[in-house]
Design a protein around this motif. Sequence first.
Motif, PDB file in Angstrom:
ATOM      1  N   VAL A  38       0.837  -1.197   0.000  1.00 57.75           N
ATOM      2  CA  VAL A  38       0.000   0.000   0.000  1.00 57.75           C
ATOM      3  C   VAL A  38       0.873   1.248   0.000  1.00 57.75           C
ATOM      4  CG1 VAL A  38      -1.732   1.308   1.291  1.00 57.75           C
ATOM      5  CG2 VAL A  38      -1.921  -1.181   1.118  1.00 57.75           C
ATOM      6  N   THR A  74      -5.784   1.764  -1.669  1.00 57.25           N
ATOM      7  CA  THR A  74      -4.854   2.437  -2.581  1.00 57.25           C
ATOM      8  C   THR A  74      -5.539   3.495  -3.441  1.00 57.25           C
ATOM      9  OG1 THR A  74      -5.179   0.726  -4.245  1.00 57.25           O
ATOM     10  CG2 THR A  74      -3.320   0.444  -2.726  1.00 57.25           C
ATOM     11  N   LEU A  80       2.632   1.686  -3.402  1.00 63.47           N
ATOM     12  CA  LEU A  80       1.735   2.211  -4.432  1.00 63.47           C
ATOM     13  C   LEU A  80       1.384   3.676  -4.185  1.00 63.47           C
ATOM     14  CD1 LEU A  80      -0.638  -0.844  -4.897  1.00 63.47           C
ATOM     15  CD2 LEU A  80       1.076  -0.008  -6.497  1.00 63.47           C
ATOM     16  N   ALA A  81       1.282   4.064  -2.924  1.00 67.75           N
ATOM     17  CA  ALA A  81       0.958   5.459  -2.594  1.00 67.75           C
ATOM     18  C   ALA A  81       2.094   6.385  -2.999  1.00 67.75           C
ATOM     19  CB  ALA A  81       0.659   5.593  -1.110  1.00 67.75           C
TER      20      ALA A  81
END
Length: 114
Positions: free
Chosen positions: A4, A28, A7-8
């Motif tokens: 997470v 996400t 991806l952030a």
Amino acid sequence: MGLVKLLADGPAVEILADAGYQGLGAQTGGRVVTPPHRKFKKNPPQWYEEMYERQRKAHSSRRIRVEHGIGHLKNWRSLARHHGRREHMSDIVQAVAGLLSHQQTATMARDTRT
């Protein structure tokens, strides 16, 4: 580092994932797209079954490209039997992906000429 967070912090991309990553889309901001969750386990209404099947097939049709790409990579002996250093693996994957892309482009060009 968690997926997470990764991806952030990364570029804004859409990731087509399988059902094993269900719930990650909400964490996400919609970057991870999974097949629809089945709400009715027993005796679903007919309209729901039809809607669910359409959504599942639409996701599957988009994801099949991902699955074929993974399958092509797994067919390369250098990746399937990689016993080298991990820091070289990303370079090998990029090289194989480039070769596959070139091979598929050449095949498509040849098919259109005949």
